[in-house]
Scaffold this motif. Structure first.
Motif, mmCIF file in Angstrom:
data_model
loop_
_atom_site.group_PDB
_atom_site.id
_atom_site.type_symbol
_atom_site.label_atom_id
_atom_site.label_comp_id
_atom_site.label_asym_id
_atom_site.label_seq_id
_atom_site.Cartn_x
_atom_site.Cartn_y
_atom_site.Cartn_z
ATOM 1 N N ARG A 133 -1.122 -2.443 7.272
ATOM 2 C CA ARG A 133 -1.117 -1.013 7.593
ATOM 3 C C ARG A 133 -0.496 -0.792 8.984
ATOM 4 O O ARG A 133 0.366 0.070 9.161
ATOM 5 N N GLU A 134 -0.916 -1.569 9.952
ATOM 6 C CA GLU A 134 -0.383 -1.433 11.309
ATOM 7 C C GLU A 134 1.104 -1.785 11.362
ATOM 8 O O GLU A 134 1.880 -1.120 12.037
ATOM 9 N N GLN A 143 12.906 -0.703 0.824
ATOM 10 C CA GLN A 143 12.431 -0.013 2.028
ATOM 11 C C GLN A 143 12.015 -1.026 3.094
ATOM 12 O O GLN A 143 12.340 -0.854 4.279
ATOM 13 N N PHE A 144 11.304 -2.076 2.701
ATOM 14 C CA PHE A 144 10.890 -3.109 3.649
ATOM 15 C C PHE A 144 12.107 -3.827 4.228
ATOM 16 O O PHE A 144 12.122 -4.205 5.395
ATOM 17 N N PHE A 158 2.862 -10.454 2.350
ATOM 18 C CA PHE A 158 2.723 -11.034 3.680
ATOM 19 C C PHE A 158 1.443 -11.821 3.914
ATOM 20 O O PHE A 158 1.365 -12.586 4.866
ATOM 21 N N ALA A 159 0.441 -11.648 3.082
ATOM 22 C CA ALA A 159 -0.828 -12.343 3.306
ATOM 23 C C ALA A 159 -0.726 -13.842 3.026
ATOM 24 O O ALA A 159 -1.583 -14.600 3.454
ATOM 25 N N LYS A 160 0.327 -14.264 2.333
ATOM 26 C CA LYS A 160 0.469 -15.672 1.964
ATOM 27 C C LYS A 160 1.459 -16.417 2.836
ATOM 28 O O LYS A 160 1.849 -17.527 2.515
ATOM 29 N N GLY A 161 1.929 -15.820 3.919
ATOM 30 C CA GLY A 161 2.882 -16.490 4.794
ATOM 31 C C GLY A 161 4.303 -16.330 4.292
ATOM 32 O O GLY A 161 4.580 -15.503 3.431
ATOM 33 N N ASP A 162 5.198 -17.130 4.823
ATOM 34 C CA ASP A 162 6.610 -17.019 4.473
ATOM 35 C C ASP A 162 6.860 -17.483 3.047
ATOM 36 O O ASP A 162 6.379 -18.546 2.635
ATOM 37 N N ARG A 163 7.605 -16.654 2.312
ATOM 38 C CA ARG A 163 7.934 -17.008 0.936
ATOM 39 C C ARG A 163 9.112 -16.192 0.439
ATOM 40 O O ARG A 163 9.546 -15.245 1.092
ATOM 41 N N HIS A 164 9.624 -16.573 -0.712
ATOM 42 C CA HIS A 164 10.769 -15.925 -1.336
ATOM 43 C C HIS A 164 10.321 -15.394 -2.692
ATOM 44 O O HIS A 164 9.800 -16.158 -3.502
ATOM 45 N N VAL A 165 10.532 -14.098 -2.926
ATOM 46 C CA VAL A 165 10.127 -13.510 -4.199
ATOM 47 C C VAL A 165 11.233 -12.626 -4.748
ATOM 48 O O VAL A 165 12.022 -12.063 -3.995
ATOM 49 N N THR A 166 11.265 -12.505 -6.051
ATOM 50 C CA THR A 166 12.099 -11.498 -6.697
ATOM 51 C C THR A 166 11.210 -10.301 -6.990
ATOM 52 O O THR A 166 9.972 -10.395 -6.935
ATOM 53 N N ALA A 167 11.828 -9.185 -7.314
ATOM 54 C CA ALA A 167 11.046 -7.998 -7.663
ATOM 55 C C ALA A 167 10.176 -8.277 -8.885
ATOM 56 O O ALA A 167 9.014 -7.853 -8.939
ATOM 57 N N GLU A 168 10.721 -9.017 -9.827
ATOM 58 C CA GLU A 168 9.964 -9.330 -11.044
ATOM 59 C C GLU A 168 8.749 -10.199 -10.725
ATOM 60 O O GLU A 168 7.669 -10.001 -11.294
ATOM 61 N N MET A 169 8.908 -11.167 -9.827
ATOM 62 C CA MET A 169 7.786 -12.025 -9.433
ATOM 63 C C MET A 169 6.682 -11.199 -8.777
ATOM 64 O O MET A 169 5.497 -11.369 -9.079
ATOM 65 N N LEU A 170 7.069 -10.313 -7.862
ATOM 66 C CA LEU A 170 6.085 -9.487 -7.165
ATOM 67 C C LEU A 170 5.407 -8.523 -8.141
ATOM 68 O O LEU A 170 4.199 -8.293 -8.050
ATOM 69 N N HIS A 171 6.172 -7.989 -9.084
ATOM 70 C CA HIS A 171 5.601 -7.093 -10.092
ATOM 71 C C HIS A 171 4.535 -7.824 -10.905
ATOM 72 O O HIS A 171 3.444 -7.293 -11.132
ATOM 73 N N GLU A 172 4.826 -9.054 -11.323
ATOM 74 C CA GLU A 172 3.849 -9.850 -12.073
ATOM 75 C C GLU A 172 2.602 -10.123 -11.240
ATOM 76 O O GLU A 172 1.479 -10.049 -11.746
ATOM 77 N N ARG A 208 5.229 5.155 6.158
ATOM 78 C CA ARG A 208 3.900 5.656 5.863
ATOM 79 C C ARG A 208 3.165 4.624 5.009
ATOM 80 O O ARG A 208 3.706 4.139 4.015
ATOM 81 N N PRO A 209 1.945 4.256 5.376
ATOM 82 C CA PRO A 209 1.209 3.231 4.610
ATOM 83 C C PRO A 209 0.591 3.801 3.333
ATOM 84 O O PRO A 209 -0.598 4.077 3.264
ATOM 85 N N THR A 210 1.442 3.986 2.320
ATOM 86 C CA THR A 210 0.946 4.481 1.033
ATOM 87 C C THR A 210 0.174 3.376 0.329
ATOM 88 O O THR A 210 0.254 2.196 0.689
ATOM 89 N N ARG A 211 -0.541 3.764 -0.701
ATOM 90 C CA ARG A 211 -1.325 2.799 -1.471
ATOM 91 C C ARG A 211 -0.426 1.700 -2.039
ATOM 92 O O ARG A 211 -0.758 0.522 -1.970
ATOM 93 N N GLN A 212 0.744 2.076 -2.567
ATOM 94 C CA GLN A 212 1.658 1.093 -3.148
ATOM 95 C C GLN A 212 2.210 0.153 -2.087
ATOM 96 O O GLN A 212 2.266 -1.061 -2.279
ATOM 97 N N ARG A 213 2.642 0.703 -0.945
ATOM 98 C CA ARG A 213 3.195 -0.136 0.128
ATOM 99 C C ARG A 213 2.140 -1.083 0.677
ATOM 100 O O ARG A 213 2.432 -2.236 0.983
ATOM 101 N N LEU A 214 0.916 -0.593 0.839
ATOM 102 C CA LEU A 214 -0.159 -1.449 1.345
ATOM 103 C C LEU A 214 -0.445 -2.603 0.386
ATOM 104 O O LEU A 214 -0.550 -3.758 0.801
ATOM 105 N N ALA A 215 -0.571 -2.289 -0.883
ATOM 106 C CA ALA A 215 -0.889 -3.326 -1.864
ATOM 107 C C ALA A 215 0.249 -4.336 -1.981
ATOM 108 O O ALA A 215 0.016 -5.554 -1.952
ATOM 109 N N LEU A 216 1.488 -3.858 -2.086
ATOM 110 C CA LEU A 216 2.620 -4.780 -2.209
ATOM 111 C C LEU A 216 2.837 -5.546 -0.908
ATOM 112 O O LEU A 216 3.164 -6.737 -0.924
ATOM 113 N N GLY A 217 2.636 -4.895 0.229
ATOM 114 C CA GLY A 217 2.741 -5.581 1.517
ATOM 115 C C GLY A 217 1.701 -6.674 1.660
ATOM 116 O O GLY A 217 1.986 -7.769 2.147
#
Length: 180
Positions: free
Chosen positions: A49-50, A105-106, A71-85, A58-67
């Motif tokens: 959020r910060e 946006q990020f 980011f909570a797992k450290g450095d990594r590489h994802v595709t949109a499909e991976m993050l969606h899953e 703006r820290p919307t519900r979607q941005r917070l959850a996807l963020g």
């Protein structure tokens, strides 16, 4: 290659993993912005959020959850499909279009770095620092290469009115073929 001796890449069991010396480990993006910032709580959700507020999103519900997922797992590489899953598995119903929009946006505010591997395959890297990548063909996996391990000499002159923003090097790997 002296820098590469500190990184061991194993390609066992169908996945590429990188083990980094703990003294050289890169902190998650939420802590990368300013490790001396007293506002960091250690709570990934609050820190996301910060982080979003600091870059003007703006820290919307979607941005917070996807963020948080990113980011909570450290450095990594994802595709949109991976993050969606991941979002669906985490019981956060979100459309694939929202995931794509959020990733872009990020990227626009430099929280992520976009790495195009093929014309149809794009990864988003939570480590936005200057570095390059190995792409493990057949496993669709990106692995970081330390910046000092790759040198690019004699870049072409940028056209009038332009400057080189950055250079991305993707080194493609595949398993050695067995010799007959």
């Amino acid at each position: 290659m002296n820098e590469m001796t500190r990184i061991r890449t194993s390609l066992g069991s169908g996945a590429a993993r990188v083990q980094v010396d703990p003294e050289e480990a890169v902190l998650p993006v939420a802590q990368l912005r300013d490790v001396n910032n007293a506002r960091r709580t250690g709570c990934p959700f609050h820190d996301v959020r910060e982080m979003l507020r600091e870059v003007g999103l703006r820290p919307t519900r979607q941005r917070l959850a996807l963020g948080w997922l990113l980011f909570a797992k450290g450095d990594r590489h994802v595709t949109a499909e991976m993050l969606h899953e991941e979002a669906i598995r985490a019981r956060f119903p979100v459309s694939l279009a929202t995931v794509y929009n959020t990733l872009h946006q990020f990227t626009e505010v430099s929280l992520l770095r976009e790495v195009a591997v093929d014309g149809s395959k794009t990864y988003f890297d939570t480590n936005s620092s200057d570095h390059h990548h190995f792409y493990v063909e057949g496993h669709n996996e990106l692995v970081d290469i330390p910046e000092a391990s790759v040198t690019v000499d004699r870049l072409p002159e940028a056209p009038e009115g332009f400057e080189v923003a950055r250079v991305d090097v993707v080194v493609r790997l595949r398993k050695k073929s067995a010799k007959a």
